[in-house]
Scaffold this motif. Structure first.
Motif, PDB file in Angstrom:
ATOM      1  N   LEU A 123       0.845  -1.192   0.000  1.00  0.00           N
ATOM      2  CA  LEU A 123       0.000   0.000   0.000  1.00  0.00           C
ATOM      3  C   LEU A 123       0.875   1.234   0.000  1.00  0.00           C
ATOM      4  O   LEU A 123       1.739   1.394   0.870  1.00  0.00           O
ATOM      5  CB  LEU A 123      -0.914   0.004   1.235  1.00  0.00           C
ATOM      6  CG  LEU A 123      -1.977   1.097   1.302  1.00  0.00           C
ATOM      7  CD1 LEU A 123      -2.984   0.957   0.163  1.00  0.00           C
ATOM      8  CD2 LEU A 123      -2.701   1.066   2.647  1.00  0.00           C
ATOM      9  N   ALA A 124       0.683   2.095  -1.003  1.00  0.00           N
ATOM     10  CA  ALA A 124       1.472   3.328  -1.116  1.00  0.00           C
ATOM     11  C   ALA A 124       1.353   4.139   0.175  1.00  0.00           C
ATOM     12  O   ALA A 124       0.262   4.278   0.741  1.00  0.00           O
ATOM     13  CB  ALA A 124       0.994   4.152  -2.305  1.00  0.00           C
ATOM     14  N   GLY A 125       2.489   4.656   0.628  1.00  0.00           N
ATOM     15  CA  GLY A 125       2.499   5.461   1.846  1.00  0.00           C
ATOM     16  C   GLY A 125       2.748   4.663   3.116  1.00  0.00           C
ATOM     17  O   GLY A 125       2.880   5.234   4.196  1.00  0.00           O
ATOM     18  N   TYR A 126       2.810   3.332   2.978  1.00  0.00           N
ATOM     19  CA  TYR A 126       3.060   2.467   4.128  1.00  0.00           C
ATOM     20  C   TYR A 126       4.190   1.495   3.814  1.00  0.00           C
ATOM     21  O   TYR A 126       4.523   1.260   2.659  1.00  0.00           O
ATOM     22  CB  TYR A 126       1.800   1.683   4.512  1.00  0.00           C
ATOM     23  CG  TYR A 126       0.710   2.559   5.074  1.00  0.00           C
ATOM     24  CD1 TYR A 126       0.639   2.838   6.432  1.00  0.00           C
ATOM     25  CD2 TYR A 126      -0.236   3.140   4.231  1.00  0.00           C
ATOM     26  CE1 TYR A 126      -0.351   3.666   6.941  1.00  0.00           C
ATOM     27  CE2 TYR A 126      -1.236   3.970   4.732  1.00  0.00           C
ATOM     28  CZ  TYR A 126      -1.281   4.227   6.089  1.00  0.00           C
ATOM     29  OH  TYR A 126      -2.251   5.046   6.596  1.00  0.00           O
ATOM     30  N   GLU A 127       4.751   0.915   4.866  1.00  0.00           N
ATOM     31  CA  GLU A 127       5.801  -0.078   4.690  1.00  0.00           C
ATOM     32  C   GLU A 127       5.189  -1.484   4.686  1.00  0.00           C
ATOM     33  O   GLU A 127       4.059  -1.684   5.146  1.00  0.00           O
ATOM     34  CB  GLU A 127       6.831   0.045   5.821  1.00  0.00           C
ATOM     35  CG  GLU A 127       7.570   1.378   5.805  1.00  0.00           C
ATOM     36  CD  GLU A 127       8.572   1.520   6.942  1.00  0.00           C
ATOM     37  OE1 GLU A 127       9.258   0.538   7.267  1.00  0.00           O
ATOM     38  OE2 GLU A 127       8.667   2.627   7.508  1.00  0.00           O
ATOM     39  N   ALA A 128       5.956  -2.437   4.188  1.00  0.00           N
ATOM     40  CA  ALA A 128       5.506  -3.829   4.197  1.00  0.00           C
ATOM     41  C   ALA A 128       5.148  -4.264   5.618  1.00  0.00           C
ATOM     42  O   ALA A 128       4.189  -5.025   5.818  1.00  0.00           O
ATOM     43  CB  ALA A 128       6.599  -4.737   3.621  1.00  0.00           C
ATOM     44  N   ASP A 129       5.901  -3.775   6.614  1.00  0.00           N
ATOM     45  CA  ASP A 129       5.627  -4.115   8.016  1.00  0.00           C
ATOM     46  C   ASP A 129       4.184  -3.798   8.395  1.00  0.00           C
ATOM     47  O   ASP A 129       3.533  -4.563   9.107  1.00  0.00           O
ATOM     48  CB  ASP A 129       6.545  -3.318   8.958  1.00  0.00           C
ATOM     49  CG  ASP A 129       8.016  -3.590   8.746  1.00  0.00           C
ATOM     50  OD1 ASP A 129       8.379  -4.081   7.670  1.00  0.00           O
ATOM     51  OD2 ASP A 129       8.804  -3.285   9.652  1.00  0.00           O
ATOM     52  N   ASP A 130       3.688  -2.639   7.946  1.00  0.00           N
ATOM     53  CA  ASP A 130       2.335  -2.216   8.287  1.00  0.00           C
ATOM     54  C   ASP A 130       1.291  -3.123   7.630  1.00  0.00           C
ATOM     55  O   ASP A 130       0.251  -3.414   8.226  1.00  0.00           O
ATOM     56  CB  ASP A 130       2.112  -0.767   7.855  1.00  0.00           C
ATOM     57  CG  ASP A 130       3.127   0.192   8.478  1.00  0.00           C
ATOM     58  OD1 ASP A 130       3.291   0.155   9.719  1.00  0.00           O
ATOM     59  OD2 ASP A 130       3.767   0.953   7.737  1.00  0.00           O
ATOM     60  N   CYS A 131       1.582  -3.557   6.412  1.00  0.00           N
ATOM     61  CA  CYS A 131       0.686  -4.499   5.721  1.00  0.00           C
ATOM     62  C   CYS A 131       0.673  -5.840   6.442  1.00  0.00           C
ATOM     63  O   CYS A 131      -0.390  -6.444   6.652  1.00  0.00           O
ATOM     64  CB  CYS A 131       1.111  -4.676   4.270  1.00  0.00           C
ATOM     65  SG  CYS A 131       0.989  -3.170   3.283  1.00  0.00           S
ATOM     66  N   ILE A 132       1.863  -6.301   6.849  1.00  0.00           N
ATOM     67  CA  ILE A 132       1.959  -7.567   7.567  1.00  0.00           C
ATOM     68  C   ILE A 132       1.231  -7.473   8.910  1.00  0.00           C
ATOM     69  O   ILE A 132       0.488  -8.384   9.303  1.00  0.00           O
ATOM     70  CB  ILE A 132       3.438  -7.967   7.755  1.00  0.00           C
ATOM     71  CG1 ILE A 132       4.034  -8.387   6.404  1.00  0.00           C
ATOM     72  CG2 ILE A 132       3.584  -9.088   8.781  1.00  0.00           C
ATOM     73  CD1 ILE A 132       5.538  -8.598   6.414  1.00  0.00           C
ATOM     74  N   GLY A 133       1.431  -6.354   9.613  1.00  0.00           N
ATOM     75  CA  GLY A 133       0.756  -6.162  10.899  1.00  0.00           C
ATOM     76  C   GLY A 133      -0.754  -6.182  10.754  1.00  0.00           C
ATOM     77  O   GLY A 133      -1.468  -6.817  11.543  1.00  0.00           O
ATOM     78  N   THR A 134      -1.253  -5.502   9.732  1.00  0.00           N
ATOM     79  CA  THR A 134      -2.700  -5.427   9.509  1.00  0.00           C
ATOM     80  C   THR A 134      -3.274  -6.791   9.135  1.00  0.00           C
ATOM     81  O   THR A 134      -4.295  -7.222   9.674  1.00  0.00           O
ATOM     82  CB  THR A 134      -3.009  -4.398   8.405  1.00  0.00           C
ATOM     83  OG1 THR A 134      -2.544  -3.111   8.831  1.00  0.00           O
ATOM     84  CG2 THR A 134      -4.495  -4.320   8.130  1.00  0.00           C
ATOM     85  N   LEU A 135      -2.607  -7.487   8.214  1.00  0.00           N
ATOM     86  CA  LEU A 135      -3.110  -8.793   7.785  1.00  0.00           C
ATOM     87  C   LEU A 135      -3.030  -9.823   8.914  1.00  0.00           C
ATOM     88  O   LEU A 135      -3.930 -10.652   9.071  1.00  0.00           O
ATOM     89  CB  LEU A 135      -2.343  -9.286   6.556  1.00  0.00           C
ATOM     90  CG  LEU A 135      -2.599  -8.505   5.256  1.00  0.00           C
ATOM     91  CD1 LEU A 135      -1.752  -9.071   4.123  1.00  0.00           C
ATOM     92  CD2 LEU A 135      -4.074  -8.511   4.873  1.00  0.00           C
ATOM     93  N   SER A 136      -1.965  -9.766   9.704  1.00  0.00           N
ATOM     94  CA  SER A 136      -1.846 -10.722  10.810  1.00  0.00           C
ATOM     95  C   SER A 136      -3.001 -10.509  11.795  1.00  0.00           C
ATOM     96  O   SER A 136      -3.558 -11.468  12.333  1.00  0.00           O
ATOM     97  CB  SER A 136      -0.489 -10.598  11.515  1.00  0.00           C
ATOM     98  OG  SER A 136      -0.397  -9.428  12.287  1.00  0.00           O
ATOM     99  N   HIS A 137      -3.358  -9.253  11.994  1.00  0.00           N
ATOM    100  CA  HIS A 137      -4.474  -8.894  12.876  1.00  0.00           C
ATOM    101  C   HIS A 137      -5.790  -9.421  12.314  1.00  0.00           C
ATOM    102  O   HIS A 137      -6.644  -9.908  13.052  1.00  0.00           O
ATOM    103  CB  HIS A 137      -4.509  -7.374  13.019  1.00  0.00           C
ATOM    104  CG  HIS A 137      -4.802  -6.905  14.401  1.00  0.00           C
ATOM    105  ND1 HIS A 137      -4.035  -7.257  15.496  1.00  0.00           N
ATOM    106  CD2 HIS A 137      -5.813  -6.120  14.880  1.00  0.00           C
ATOM    107  CE1 HIS A 137      -4.557  -6.700  16.585  1.00  0.00           C
ATOM    108  NE2 HIS A 137      -5.630  -6.020  16.239  1.00  0.00           N
ATOM    109  N   HIS A 138      -5.956  -9.300  10.997  1.00  0.00           N
ATOM    110  CA  HIS A 138      -7.175  -9.786  10.343  1.00  0.00           C
ATOM    111  C   HIS A 138      -7.278 -11.309  10.399  1.00  0.00           C
ATOM    112  O   HIS A 138      -8.340 -11.861  10.676  1.00  0.00           O
ATOM    113  CB  HIS A 138      -7.195  -9.367   8.864  1.00  0.00           C
ATOM    114  CG  HIS A 138      -7.472  -7.919   8.635  1.00  0.00           C
ATOM    115  ND1 HIS A 138      -8.128  -7.121   9.538  1.00  0.00           N
ATOM    116  CD2 HIS A 138      -7.197  -7.113   7.560  1.00  0.00           C
ATOM    117  CE1 HIS A 138      -8.233  -5.881   9.057  1.00  0.00           C
ATOM    118  NE2 HIS A 138      -7.669  -5.858   7.858  1.00  0.00           N
ATOM    119  N   TYR A 139      -6.164 -11.971  10.088  1.00  0.00           N
ATOM    120  CA  TYR A 139      -6.202 -13.419   9.879  1.00  0.00           C
ATOM    121  C   TYR A 139      -6.172 -14.245  11.159  1.00  0.00           C
ATOM    122  O   TYR A 139      -6.541 -15.415  11.155  1.00  0.00           O
ATOM    123  CB  TYR A 139      -5.018 -13.857   9.002  1.00  0.00           C
ATOM    124  CG  TYR A 139      -5.022 -13.339   7.589  1.00  0.00           C
ATOM    125  CD1 TYR A 139      -6.204 -13.004   6.925  1.00  0.00           C
ATOM    126  CD2 TYR A 139      -3.829 -13.175   6.881  1.00  0.00           C
ATOM    127  CE1 TYR A 139      -6.196 -12.528   5.621  1.00  0.00           C
ATOM    128  CE2 TYR A 139      -3.812 -12.708   5.570  1.00  0.00           C
ATOM    129  CZ  TYR A 139      -4.996 -12.387   4.953  1.00  0.00           C
ATOM    130  OH  TYR A 139      -4.972 -11.923   3.655  1.00  0.00           O
TER     131      TYR A 139
END
Length: 287
Positions: free
Chosen positions: A109-125
């Motif tokens: 996601l533009a404006g964010y790091e891969a870490d933030d995507c991983i954190g969000t998805l881990s929270h979802h999953y």
């Protein structure tokens, strides 16, 4: 069969693989003049981990450019990092193409790091699957929670340090959330923010063991030594900013359905891609 999703830190695997061979100037340049050493090594790391942990689902997460919201908070964030080597540059897109060929979704996601995507998805999953985060980045340990583990790559292939909340507590005596406060004190030279000058890991851990959080430490600042108090008061603004920079966001605007990450390698498509890239001995060495 219960679900187990592996969230792959694509950049961590790619850079680790690149530098492992680049030190000896081994770039695996194919007949088109394109270096492939990082992509080859990334795939080797990926398949090694898939064999070891047998995930049912896999997602690869990526940085989407060098500027993120953290640069708005601190202009010099990561400004000390040099540009990637020229042999690395064409391999960023190739890495994503290879993931696509393996039917592994690429998320960023533009404006964010891969870490933030991983954190969000881990929270979802975490509610519907066991979550494993595959990375070389210890910052990810702040994402540990029930049903979420972090698998840290170690030297070579197939060597891992597996972390749960319990292991972190045993090793450091702190919780995942306290890791953010720890980094706020220590700063991060690779990300180019200072924390509190003069307070390193040992002192920061001692204070967190005693008072729990930055707020707890500040509420008891009069009980600290004169030197500790002076250092914290001098860099109080940077302490708060550093904590905000260190915290991985788990609420970014991505919502990727788990069922779309089912691991189903299309061997024909994979073979076509690996042969196009001129990977040598890939059947023997990679899968």
């Amino acid at each position: 069969m219960s679900k187990r999703v592996m969230l792959v830190d694509g950049m961590a695997l790619l850079f680790r693989a690149f530098y492992a061979t680049a030190v000896s100037n081994y770039y695996m340049i194919n007949s088109k003049g394109v270096p492939t050493n990082a992509v080859y090594g990334m795939v080797k790391h990926l398949f090694s981990a898939v064999r070891e942990y047998e995930p049912t689902h896999v997602v690869a997460c990526w940085d989407m450019g060098s500027k993120t919201f953290r640069n708005d908070m601190l202009e010099s964030y990561k400004a000390n990092r040099s540009a990637p080597p020229e042999e690395m540059v064409p391999q960023f897109d190739l890495a994503k193409e290879v993931m696509e060929a393996l039917h592994i979704p690429n998320v960023g996601l533009a404006g964010y790091e891969a870490d933030d995507c991983i954190g969000t998805l881990s929270h979802h999953y975490r509610e519907e699957a066991e979550v494993l985060i595959l990375t070389g980045d210890q910052d990810m340990l702040q994402l540990l929670e029930p049903n979420v583990s972090v698998v840290l790559l170690k030297k070579g292939y197939g060597n891992y340090a597996e972390y749960t909340e319990e292991r972190l507590k045993e090793e450091k005596g702190i919780t995942p959330k306290q890791l953010i406060d720890l980094k706020a004190f220590m700063g991060d030279s690779s990300d180019n923010y200072a924390g509190v000058k003069g307070i390193g890991e040992k002192t920061a851990l001692k204070l967190l063991h005693q008072y729990g959080t930055i707020e707890g430490i500040l509420e008891n600042i009069s009980a600290l030594t004169k030197a500790q108090r002076s250092k914290i008061e001098t860099d109080l603004d940077m302490l708060h900013l550093s904590r905000d920079l260190a915290a991985i966001r788990c609420n970014v605007e991505i919502d990727f359905p788990l069922e779309e990450a089912l691991l189903q390698v299309d061997e024909e498509k994979m073979a076509w891609k690996f042969n196009e890239l001129e990977f040598k001995n890939w059947r023997k060495n990679l899968i």
